[in-house]
Design a protein around this motif. Structure first.
Motif, PDB file in Angstrom:
ATOM      1  N   VAL A  41     -34.642 -10.902 -13.768  1.00  0.00           N
ATOM      2  CA  VAL A  41     -33.628 -11.732 -13.127  1.00  0.00           C
ATOM      3  C   VAL A  41     -34.236 -13.086 -12.807  1.00  0.00           C
ATOM      4  O   VAL A  41     -35.456 -13.233 -12.749  1.00  0.00           O
ATOM      5  N   HIS A  42     -33.395 -14.080 -12.606  1.00  0.00           N
ATOM      6  CA  HIS A  42     -33.860 -15.430 -12.303  1.00  0.00           C
ATOM      7  C   HIS A  42     -33.488 -15.894 -10.904  1.00  0.00           C
ATOM      8  O   HIS A  42     -33.815 -17.001 -10.512  1.00  0.00           O
ATOM      9  N   HIS A  43     -32.784 -15.038 -10.154  1.00  0.00           N
ATOM     10  CA  HIS A  43     -32.333 -15.385  -8.809  1.00  0.00           C
ATOM     11  C   HIS A  43     -32.507 -14.181  -7.895  1.00  0.00           C
ATOM     12  O   HIS A  43     -32.114 -13.073  -8.246  1.00  0.00           O
ATOM     13  N   LEU A  44     -33.106 -14.417  -6.721  1.00  0.00           N
ATOM     14  CA  LEU A  44     -33.280 -13.352  -5.730  1.00  0.00           C
ATOM     15  C   LEU A  44     -32.713 -13.799  -4.394  1.00  0.00           C
ATOM     16  O   LEU A  44     -33.265 -14.709  -3.768  1.00  0.00           O
ATOM     17  N   PRO A  45     -31.644 -13.180  -3.932  1.00  0.00           N
ATOM     18  CA  PRO A  45     -31.191 -13.469  -2.577  1.00  0.00           C
ATOM     19  C   PRO A  45     -32.235 -12.995  -1.560  1.00  0.00           C
ATOM     20  O   PRO A  45     -32.871 -11.954  -1.755  1.00  0.00           O
ATOM     21  N   VAL A  46     -32.402 -13.756  -0.504  1.00  0.00           N
ATOM     22  CA  VAL A  46     -33.369 -13.449   0.548  1.00  0.00           C
ATOM     23  C   VAL A  46     -32.587 -12.967   1.769  1.00  0.00           C
ATOM     24  O   VAL A  46     -31.608 -13.598   2.169  1.00  0.00           O
ATOM     25  N   GLY A  55     -30.603 -17.056   1.958  1.00  0.00           N
ATOM     26  CA  GLY A  55     -30.624 -18.010   0.853  1.00  0.00           C
ATOM     27  C   GLY A  55     -31.011 -17.328  -0.437  1.00  0.00           C
ATOM     28  O   GLY A  55     -31.083 -16.104  -0.505  1.00  0.00           O
ATOM     29  N   VAL A  56     -31.287 -18.135  -1.460  1.00  0.00           N
ATOM     30  CA  VAL A  56     -31.627 -17.623  -2.791  1.00  0.00           C
ATOM     31  C   VAL A  56     -32.884 -18.321  -3.283  1.00  0.00           C
ATOM     32  O   VAL A  56     -33.010 -19.546  -3.189  1.00  0.00           O
ATOM     33  N   ILE A  57     -33.806 -17.539  -3.799  1.00  0.00           N
ATOM     34  CA  ILE A  57     -34.992 -18.067  -4.481  1.00  0.00           C
ATOM     35  C   ILE A  57     -34.685 -18.001  -5.964  1.00  0.00           C
ATOM     36  O   ILE A  57     -34.259 -16.955  -6.469  1.00  0.00           O
ATOM     37  N   ASP A  58     -34.895 -19.093  -6.688  1.00  0.00           N
ATOM     38  CA  ASP A  58     -34.683 -19.054  -8.131  1.00  0.00           C
ATOM     39  C   ASP A  58     -36.014 -19.240  -8.851  1.00  0.00           C
ATOM     40  O   ASP A  58     -36.983 -19.739  -8.302  1.00  0.00           O
ATOM     41  N   ALA A  59     -36.046 -18.792 -10.090  1.00  0.00           N
ATOM     42  CA  ALA A  59     -37.278 -18.823 -10.878  1.00  0.00           C
ATOM     43  C   ALA A  59     -37.787 -20.243 -11.076  1.00  0.00           C
ATOM     44  O   ALA A  59     -38.991 -20.481 -11.062  1.00  0.00           O
ATOM     45  N   GLN A  60     -36.893 -21.191 -11.231  1.00  0.00           N
ATOM     46  CA  GLN A  60     -37.309 -22.579 -11.435  1.00  0.00           C
ATOM     47  C   GLN A  60     -38.061 -23.111 -10.214  1.00  0.00           C
ATOM     48  O   GLN A  60     -39.111 -23.727 -10.349  1.00  0.00           O
ATOM     49  N   THR A  61     -37.542 -22.858  -9.024  1.00  0.00           N
ATOM     50  CA  THR A  61     -38.224 -23.294  -7.806  1.00  0.00           C
ATOM     51  C   THR A  61     -39.562 -22.592  -7.661  1.00  0.00           C
ATOM     52  O   THR A  61     -40.569 -23.216  -7.338  1.00  0.00           O
ATOM     53  N   LEU A  62     -39.566 -21.298  -7.913  1.00  0.00           N
ATOM     54  CA  LEU A  62     -40.804 -20.532  -7.779  1.00  0.00           C
ATOM     55  C   LEU A  62     -41.885 -21.048  -8.716  1.00  0.00           C
ATOM     56  O   LEU A  62     -43.015 -21.289  -8.291  1.00  0.00           O
ATOM     57  N   THR A  63     -41.551 -21.256  -9.973  1.00  0.00           N
ATOM     58  CA  THR A  63     -42.570 -21.713 -10.925  1.00  0.00           C
ATOM     59  C   THR A  63     -42.978 -23.162 -10.688  1.00  0.00           C
ATOM     60  O   THR A  63     -44.142 -23.517 -10.885  1.00  0.00           O
ATOM     61  N   SER A  64     -42.056 -23.996 -10.242  1.00  0.00           N
ATOM     62  CA  SER A  64     -42.416 -25.400 -10.018  1.00  0.00           C
ATOM     63  C   SER A  64     -43.292 -25.587  -8.784  1.00  0.00           C
ATOM     64  O   SER A  64     -43.989 -26.590  -8.669  1.00  0.00           O
TER      65      SER A  64
END
Length: 173
Positions: A41-46, A55-64
């Motif tokens: 998945v590319h989105h994880l609700p927190v 909120g939501v953590i997305d893969a783009q934010t995590l990797t950047s």
């Protein structure tokens, strides 16, 4: 194959994903990455300890924001990656053009769907919108309860003895 009204007349409730994998606010950025990889998945609700939506953590934010030179950063809580301004959300009754506008205004490829009390009831991604436009959307199971199904995966680490058996790699699960 079922026929649907035109996409612009449909609502968030009709396209949203209800069964969501979530991560607890106290979990680490590394755990978020592991969950995304394992669940594909590319989105994880927190969520907080009571299950409240943060909120939501997305893969783009995590990797950047990943910093391989500072391993301690991987152990920081996922809440450090949540956006500072309030999260843009939509209601289940929001039309699909309204959902798309919310994504554009927020500059994200997703939008959480919340009820009138701010509780998470689903998530819509750009992929969901494109799939619906192409007529290839996923079937949404009927709701059986008032809450979405939320899942949490806990990692199971091998014991020290089996992890260092001299083979140089871990065996199958």
């Amino acid at each position: 194959m079922s026929t649907h009204p035109p996409l612009e007349q449909r609502t968030a409730a009709e396209l949203m994903t209800r069964d969501l994998l979530t991560i607890a606010a106290s979990e680490s950025v590394l755990m978020a990455w592991e969950l995304m990889c394992k669940a594909e998945v590319h989105h994880l609700p927190v969520t907080d300890d009571e299950g409240g939506f943060l909120g939501v953590i997305d893969a783009q934010t995590l990797t950047s924001t990943w910093n391989a030179a500072a391993p301690r950063h991987a152990r920081r809580p996922v809440t450090t990656l949540l956006p500072d301004p309030p999260l843009t959300t939509v209601q289940p009754s929001t039309t699909i053009p309204g959902v798309a506008r919310a994504m554009l205004e927020a500059g994200t490829d997703y939008v959480p769907v919340t009820n009138e009390h701010g509780g998470l009831v689903g998530l819509i991604t750009a992929h969901d919108l494109i799939a619906a436009l192409a007529g290839a959307e996923h079937d949404i199971a009927p709701r059986s309860a008032g809450m979405p199904s939320l899942y949490r995966i806990e990692p199971v680490l091998p014991s020290t003895a089996s992890a260092h058996s001299g083979r140089g790699r871990m065996g199958p699960d």
